[in-house]
Design a protein around this motif. Structure first.
Motif, PDB file in Angstrom:
ATOM      1  N   ASP A 166       0.827  -1.208   0.000  1.00  0.00           N
ATOM      2  CA  ASP A 166       0.000   0.000   0.000  1.00  0.00           C
ATOM      3  C   ASP A 166       0.863   1.261   0.000  1.00  0.00           C
ATOM      4  O   ASP A 166       0.584   2.215  -0.737  1.00  0.00           O
ATOM      5  CB  ASP A 166      -0.945   0.023   1.205  1.00  0.00           C
TER       6      ASP A 166
ATOM      7  N   MET B  43       2.449   1.667  -3.428  1.00  0.00           N
ATOM      8  CA  MET B  43       1.464   2.078  -4.432  1.00  0.00           C
ATOM      9  C   MET B  43       1.102   3.552  -4.287  1.00  0.00           C
ATOM     10  O   MET B  43       0.912   4.249  -5.286  1.00  0.00           O
ATOM     11  CB  MET B  43       0.215   1.193  -4.364  1.00  0.00           C
ATOM     12  N   ARG B  44       1.036   4.070  -3.062  1.00  0.00           N
ATOM     13  CA  ARG B  44       0.777   5.498  -2.873  1.00  0.00           C
ATOM     14  C   ARG B  44       1.893   6.334  -3.501  1.00  0.00           C
ATOM     15  O   ARG B  44       1.641   7.329  -4.172  1.00  0.00           O
ATOM     16  CB  ARG B  44       0.644   5.835  -1.382  1.00  0.00           C
TER      17      ARG B  44
ATOM     18  N   ARG C 267       1.631   5.981  -7.387  1.00  0.00           N
ATOM     19  CA  ARG C 267       0.487   6.751  -7.897  1.00  0.00           C
ATOM     20  C   ARG C 267       0.776   8.250  -7.882  1.00  0.00           C
ATOM     21  O   ARG C 267       0.430   8.959  -8.826  1.00  0.00           O
ATOM     22  CB  ARG C 267      -0.774   6.436  -7.102  1.00  0.00           C
ATOM     23  N   SER C 268       1.388   8.740  -6.808  1.00  0.00           N
ATOM     24  CA  SER C 268       1.686  10.170  -6.744  1.00  0.00           C
ATOM     25  C   SER C 268       2.706  10.542  -7.814  1.00  0.00           C
ATOM     26  O   SER C 268       2.643  11.626  -8.394  1.00  0.00           O
ATOM     27  CB  SER C 268       2.189  10.568  -5.350  1.00  0.00           C
TER      28      SER C 268
ATOM     29  N   LEU D  68       3.008   9.110 -10.755  1.00  0.00           N
ATOM     30  CA  LEU D  68       2.383   9.007 -12.074  1.00  0.00           C
ATOM     31  C   LEU D  68       1.385  10.135 -12.379  1.00  0.00           C
ATOM     32  O   LEU D  68       0.949  10.262 -13.507  1.00  0.00           O
ATOM     33  CB  LEU D  68       1.696   7.652 -12.219  1.00  0.00           C
ATOM     34  N   LYS D  69       1.057  10.934 -11.381  1.00  0.00           N
ATOM     35  CA  LYS D  69       0.102  12.038 -11.616  1.00  0.00           C
ATOM     36  C   LYS D  69       0.692  13.093 -12.497  1.00  0.00           C
ATOM     37  O   LYS D  69       1.812  13.364 -12.567  1.00  0.00           O
ATOM     38  CB  LYS D  69      -0.313  12.663 -10.283  1.00  0.00           C
TER      39      LYS D  69
END
Length: 93
Positions: A82, A85-86, A89-90, A92-93
């Motif tokens: 988790d 992944m955070r 994801r941040s 890839l923004k």
């Protein structure tokens, strides 16, 4: 964080390259360089940052999931995934 001397040297080399690219981009903006050239420099910086991210991520994954002495419980593994992944994801923004 890369722990071996070789891995640390590679990361530091990448960081210095990114720093140099950022300084060159700053000079280019101050000099009024055309947008196309600026975009090319930005793309190069992004590529360098992506390469660094991949290298550090690979090191972290190997350290976390391949170390027999660091066996994670299913709950700890879920927490680690988790957190990763955070971060991803941040990025890839």
């Amino acid at each position: 964080m890369p722990h071996s001397p070789e891995a640390k040297k590679r990361v530091m080399t990448r960081l210095r390259r990114i720093k140099g690219q950022a300084e060159a981009l700053e000079r280019a903006v101050e000099e009024g360089t055309e947008c196309g050239a600026l975009l090319q420099q930005l793309a190069a910086m992004r590529g360098a940052a992506t390469g660094l991210m991949a290298e550090v991520l690979e090191s972290h994954l190997k350290e976390t999931f391949q170390q027999p002495q660091k066996a994670l419980s299913p709950t700890e593994m879920d927490t680690e995934i988790d957190q990763l992944m955070r971060i991803i994801r941040s990025y890839l923004k």
